[in-house]
Write a protein that holds these residues in place. Structure first.
Motif, mmCIF file in Angstrom:
data_model
loop_
_atom_site.group_PDB
_atom_site.id
_atom_site.type_symbol
_atom_site.label_atom_id
_atom_site.label_comp_id
_atom_site.label_asym_id
_atom_site.label_seq_id
_atom_site.Cartn_x
_atom_site.Cartn_y
_atom_site.Cartn_z
ATOM 1 N N GLN A 11 -20.936 58.391 40.590
ATOM 2 C CA GLN A 11 -20.625 59.019 41.872
ATOM 3 C C GLN A 11 -21.873 59.597 42.520
ATOM 4 O O GLN A 11 -22.073 59.449 43.729
ATOM 5 C CB GLN A 11 -19.577 60.119 41.673
ATOM 6 C CG GLN A 11 -18.220 59.579 41.319
ATOM 7 C CD GLN A 11 -17.247 60.661 40.890
ATOM 8 O OE1 GLN A 11 -17.626 61.669 40.291
ATOM 9 N NE2 GLN A 11 -15.978 60.445 41.202
ATOM 10 N N SER A 30 -13.784 59.068 49.852
ATOM 11 C CA SER A 30 -13.407 58.574 48.521
ATOM 12 C C SER A 30 -13.249 57.054 48.478
ATOM 13 O O SER A 30 -13.599 56.429 47.478
ATOM 14 C CB SER A 30 -12.149 59.265 48.020
ATOM 15 O OG SER A 30 -11.056 58.976 48.867
ATOM 16 N N ASP A 34 -15.402 55.056 45.848
ATOM 17 C CA ASP A 34 -14.713 54.244 44.841
ATOM 18 C C ASP A 34 -15.207 52.800 44.862
ATOM 19 O O ASP A 34 -15.412 52.190 43.802
ATOM 20 C CB ASP A 34 -13.200 54.279 45.057
ATOM 21 C CG ASP A 34 -12.580 55.625 44.744
ATOM 22 O OD1 ASP A 34 -13.267 56.484 44.141
ATOM 23 O OD2 ASP A 34 -11.408 55.826 45.126
#
Length: 125
Positions: A11, A30, A34
């Motif tokens: 991340q 996100s 992802d």
């Protein structure tokens, strides 16, 4: 191989690499993060799958040539994904984004390659 990966590192690397392309956000949304993490894992596993050649003495550059087509596919897929989710109509930004995708995929490919080579040395493959 995946036990050696840290979600936090994945991340962090995604945010450091691609956050500048999404200036309206303090962190990557996100869905984008992802996607970047997924592609990093794919590149990592690709590098790991080619690590046996490095273990048997083939130089990194030669091994990368073996996987060049698959690696290019990952770079293109990541670029297309990020381009779709961004407002990147400027050609220069598009080129910069592609270069960043290339560095990102290469980084994770090498990480997987090195970890895989280490596992081959330890007979953990």
């Amino acid at each position: 191989m995946l036990r050696d990966l840290s979600l936090e590192k994945l991340q962090k690397q995604a945010n450091e690499s691609f956050r500048p392309f999404y200036p309206g956000y303090h962190v990557l949304p996100s869905v984008i993060e992802d996607g970047c993490v997924d592609m990093a894992i794919e590149a990592y596993l690709l590098g790991a799958s080619y690590s046996r050649f490095g273990y048997y003495g083939e130089p990194l550059e030669m091994v990368k040539k073996r996987s060049a087509q698959e690696e290019k596919y990952l770079m293109d897929a990541l670029f297309d994904f990020l381009y779709f989710w961004g407002d990147l109509n400027d050609m220069q930004i598009g080129e910069l984004l592609y270069d960043t995708c290339e560095r990102y995929i290469t980084y994770w490919w090498i990480e997987g390659f090195e970890k895989g080579k280490k596992r081959w040395r330890l007979k953990l493959h």
